[in-house]
Write a protein that holds these residues in place. Structure first.
Motif: not given
Length: 196
Positions: A150-156, A173-178
């Motif tokens: 998620f942190l990499v996704a947000r930075a990108r 989301i696949e690794r942490e669905p919630s």
């Protein structure tokens, strides 16, 4: 026996922090320091409690003390840099500490964690091109720690790399669905391309 007691107080302090009990965590940190004023882990915990309470200067003082006692203390470097970025706004100091952390980083996850923090400091310093270069050069993953997706996704996402952001958001989301934030950012991204 003293080391066992210090470890017990440290473990209890981190557990109380995770549950949001700052006053209980502070008591554990104080007891750890009473037992060993030269424990870098105790100073690190104390710094983290002060940071959670909003006392950035006190947090920084303890992080720096931890680093005087153990100059390779990776987590203390990153937490000190985090406080220097926000709320203190001392970006050059933060970048210096992150560079020190990158010198001792032992895993891809540690490299990613430190690099993201450096990119954040560069963005605050208005050096977007340097931040973009750093984020583009990140190891692709998957990462051992799921939260890094998620942190990499947000930075990108923040730097306009939407395809890269989407890939990491879907992995998160696949690794942490919630993971609510990952769903939210994926929704923003899909909304931006009118994928209702």
């Amino acid at each position: 026996m003293t080391m066992d007691q210090i470890t017990a107080h440290l473990d209890r302090g981190w557990d109380l922090l995770a549950r949001g009990d700052l006053s209980g965590a502070m008591v554990s940190a104080e007891k750890s320091l009473e037992l060993s004023a030269d424990s870098p882990d105790a100073h690190h915990l104390m710094g983290y409690v002060h940071a959670a309470e909003g006392d950035a200067e006190a947090a920084l003082e303890h992080y720096r003390h931890a680093l005087e006692l153990d100059e390779t203390f990776f987590e203390a470097m990153l937490n000190a840099a985090d406080v220097l970025i926000h709320p203190l706004g001392r970006f050059d100091e933060a970048i210096g500490l992150v560079n020190d952390a990158l010198d001792v980083a032992a895993t891809n996850d540690e490299i990613v964690d430190a690099t993201l923090l450096k990119a954040e400091a560069l963005l605050h310093r208005q050096d977007r091109p340097a931040a973009e270069r750093l984020v583009r050069g990140l190891p692709d993953g998957p990462y051992e720690q799921p939260h890094l997706e998620f942190l990499v996704a947000r930075a990108r996402y923040d730097l306009g790399d939407l395809p890269g952001a989407e890939k990491h958001l879907r992995r998160a989301i696949e690794r942490e669905p919630s993971h609510a934030d990952a769903h939210y950012y994926l929704g923003l991204l899909l909304d931006g391309r009118q994928d209702t």
